[in-house]
Structure formats: C-alpha cells, structure tokens
Design a protein around this motif. Structure first.
Motif, PDB file in Angstrom:
ATOM      1  N   UNK A   1       0.833  -1.217   0.000  1.00 52.23           N
ATOM      2  CA  UNK A   1       0.000   0.000   0.000  1.00 52.23           C
ATOM      3  C   UNK A   1       0.866   1.264   0.000  1.00 52.23           C
ATOM      4  N   UNK A   2       1.770   1.340   1.007  1.00 52.46           N
ATOM      5  CA  UNK A   2       2.702   2.462   1.095  1.00 52.46           C
ATOM      6  C   UNK A   2       4.119   1.916   1.076  1.00 52.46           C
ATOM      7  N   UNK A   3       4.956   2.530   0.271  1.00 50.41           N
ATOM      8  CA  UNK A   3       6.380   2.217   0.298  1.00 50.41           C
ATOM      9  C   UNK A   3       7.143   3.516   0.111  1.00 50.41           C
ATOM     10  N   UNK A   4       8.006   3.828   1.065  1.00 45.78           N
ATOM     11  CA  UNK A   4       8.872   4.987   0.903  1.00 45.78           C
ATOM     12  C   UNK A   4      10.320   4.527   1.024  1.00 45.78           C
TER      13      UNK A   4
ATOM     14  N   UNK B   1      -4.495  -2.524   4.367  1.00 50.52           N
ATOM     15  CA  UNK B   1      -5.323  -2.977   5.473  1.00 50.52           C
ATOM     16  C   UNK B   1      -4.647  -2.942   6.828  1.00 50.52           C
ATOM     17  N   UNK B   2      -3.406  -2.463   6.883  1.00 52.05           N
ATOM     18  CA  UNK B   2      -2.678  -2.422   8.141  1.00 52.05           C
ATOM     19  C   UNK B   2      -3.020  -1.150   8.918  1.00 52.05           C
ATOM     20  N   UNK B   3      -2.941  -1.242  10.241  1.00 55.63           N
ATOM     21  CA  UNK B   3      -3.117  -0.099  11.136  1.00 55.63           C
ATOM     22  C   UNK B   3      -1.773   0.122  11.823  1.00 55.63           C
ATOM     23  N   UNK B   4      -1.121   1.243  11.481  1.00 56.03           N
ATOM     24  CA  UNK B   4       0.236   1.518  11.955  1.00 56.03           C
ATOM     25  C   UNK B   4       0.244   2.814  12.758  1.00 56.03           C
ATOM     26  N   UNK B   5       0.929   2.789  13.904  1.00 54.69           N
ATOM     27  CA  UNK B   5       1.138   3.994  14.699  1.00 54.69           C
ATOM     28  C   UNK B   5       2.572   4.475  14.520  1.00 54.69           C
TER      29      UNK B   5
ATOM     30  N   UNK C   1     -11.791   6.174   1.064  1.00 57.64           N
ATOM     31  CA  UNK C   1     -10.357   6.289   0.755  1.00 57.64           C
ATOM     32  C   UNK C   1      -9.624   4.971   0.979  1.00 57.64           C
ATOM     33  N   UNK C   2      -8.515   4.811   0.272  1.00 54.80           N
ATOM     34  CA  UNK C   2      -7.671   3.642   0.490  1.00 54.80           C
ATOM     35  C   UNK C   2      -6.805   3.808   1.731  1.00 54.80           C
ATOM     36  N   UNK C   3      -6.568   5.060   2.111  1.00 56.35           N
ATOM     37  CA  UNK C   3      -5.662   5.368   3.206  1.00 56.35           C
ATOM     38  C   UNK C   3      -6.264   6.461   4.082  1.00 56.35           C
ATOM     39  N   UNK C   4      -6.223   6.255   5.405  1.00 61.22           N
ATOM     40  CA  UNK C   4      -6.595   7.290   6.357  1.00 61.22           C
ATOM     41  C   UNK C   4      -5.346   7.679   7.145  1.00 61.22           C
ATOM     42  N   UNK C   5      -5.097   8.981   7.224  1.00 62.75           N
ATOM     43  CA  UNK C   5      -3.988   9.515   8.001  1.00 62.75           C
ATOM     44  C   UNK C   5      -4.571  10.272   9.193  1.00 62.75           C
ATOM     45  N   UNK C   6      -4.177   9.866  10.389  1.00 62.45           N
ATOM     46  CA  UNK C   6      -4.722  10.459  11.611  1.00 62.45           C
ATOM     47  C   UNK C   6      -3.591  11.102  12.407  1.00 62.45           C
TER      48      UNK C   6
ATOM     49  N   UNK D   1      -9.671  -0.594   5.816  1.00 62.57           N
ATOM     50  CA  UNK D   1      -9.003   0.657   5.481  1.00 62.57           C
ATOM     51  C   UNK D   1      -7.617   0.714   6.111  1.00 62.57           C
ATOM     52  N   UNK D   2      -6.627   1.080   5.332  1.00 64.37           N
ATOM     53  CA  UNK D   2      -5.272   1.271   5.851  1.00 64.37           C
ATOM     54  C   UNK D   2      -5.230   2.559   6.660  1.00 64.37           C
TER      55      UNK D   2
END
Length: 222
Positions: A1-4, A31-35, A160-165, A193-194
């Motif tokens: 989903x995200x690669x930097x 689909x991952x939830x990352x802090x 959305x495909x991605x949520x940024x909190x 949702x990622x």
C-alpha cells in the motif's frame, strides 16, 4: 500500500538548514493499522504530511498503491489526495458555517459525486459513526467526541484507500478518546481501510497492529 525509500526532508532558510527526515524507508501493507511515535520534533508530522501529499520530500521516493506519487505535479497530487486519502486531525477542522451533514458531504461535492449518491453515502456513514441524530446541528453545538466522529465520517465518506490520523484523541478526555480509538479499530477491521496514525499516547498506539518509532528524523525501531 505504502512504500517509501530513502525519504528526506530538509527545511531551509537564509541562515539555517534543518533536516526533518533523514533517509526514512518503510512499508505499510494494505489494510494495516500503523502507529508512528516519537518525541516532539522527531519528524512524525512531517512524515504524515508527505504521506498525505500535503508536502513534497526533498529527495527519495514514495509509492502509494503502486503509483510513484512523490514526484507528481501539484494538480495530480491534489486529485490523488482527494480521491484516495482521508485525513483526521487533532483539531477536528470542521467548518463552523456548515452543519454535520454538510461537513461530511463536502469532500464528495469536490469529487463531483452526484447529489443522490452524496446523500446516500452521508446517511450511511453518519449511521456508522452513530451521529445521525446530530445531522442538522452545527459543530459548536457538539461535544468534542461528537465533533471527532463527524471528522472521521468526513474522512471515510469518500471510501479512501488510506486514512492519516494526526493525534486523533489529542483534544479529547480519556473516556471519549478511548471510544474514538475503538471506532478507528472497527473501521480498520470491518472496511479494511489502511490507517497510519501519529500519536504520543502509548494507549492509542496499542490499538495499532504495529508501531514505528522515529528519532531525529530516522526510523529507530519497528
């Protein structure tokens, strides 16, 4: 989903050069939830702004859902941002002159979604957020927890495909903050949702599947 890969961000003035991110590389699966955690000034918010296409990296590469987006033109970045990314902020960022229903509908209007579909989506997401009974109230008539529910509804209504909190419980008391974190976890689990969340709270980070620690603009542990 995200690669930097080897992402850097340098802020320059006439006299000072500050490296906010120094060669960050990481991946987030669909689909991952990352802090993301770390002390103030470590680069958390800078990284989130780049992931949300609100800011450009100085160098490095950023792929979102297989597309290299770090080098897109601003008009292209805006389209990706509107269509694929939802934002949740500590300060809610609701428009005072619009009621709940209108605040949630606004991003769909920007996307050119037909009115009938807009109304259906708004009704559905307000039910999911358990805030339908406040649909015609204005932000100043809501509690902090209710305002954050509206903000989350606005973030997810575009699918959305991605949520940024960014510190989503920072302005809430402990009990309401816990309810918001449970709500985010439910969205992640039921909708797939990622979610990438910046937080200072160990409790909130405990809801994520994985925690990334930043220090001085670099990933130190995962």
């Amino acid at each position: 989903m995200i690669k930097i890969s080897n992402l850097t961000k340098v802020f320059r003035t006439e006299e000072v050069e500050t490296t906010a991110l120094g060669g960050v590389s990481l991946e987030v699966k669909e689909g991952e939830f990352v802090a993301i955690m770390g002390p103030s000034g470590c680069g958390k918010s800078t990284l989130l702004n780049i992931l949300g296409l609100l800011d450009n990296p100085t160098s490095g590469q950023y792929w979102l859902d297989g597309q290299e987006v770090g080098c897109l033109k601003e008009s292209q970045r805006t389209q990706v941002r509107k269509g694929q990314i939802g934002f949740i902020f500590q300060s809610f960022n609701l428009l005072d002159e619009l009621n709940v229903e209108e605040n949630v509908e606004l991003p769909l209007t920007y996307l050119g979604i037909p009115k009938k579909e807009r109304k259906e989506r708004v009704e559905e997401v307000l039910r999911r957020m358990a805030i339908s009974h406040r649909a015609h109230h204005f932000p100043q008539q809501l509690s902090g927890g209710q305002q954050q529910r509206v903000a989350i509804a606005r973030a997810v209504v575009t699918h959305p495909k991605l949520i940024l909190a960014d510190e989503p419980t920072g302005n809430l008391d402990s009990k309401i903050g816990l309810e918001v974190m449970q709500l985010l976890t439910e969205l992640n689990q039921t909708l797939g949702t990622t979610i990438v969340m910046v937080t200072h709270s160990q409790r909130d980070a405990g809801f994520a599947q994985r925690t990334i620690h930043l220090l001085d603009g670099q990933v130190v542990t995962e």
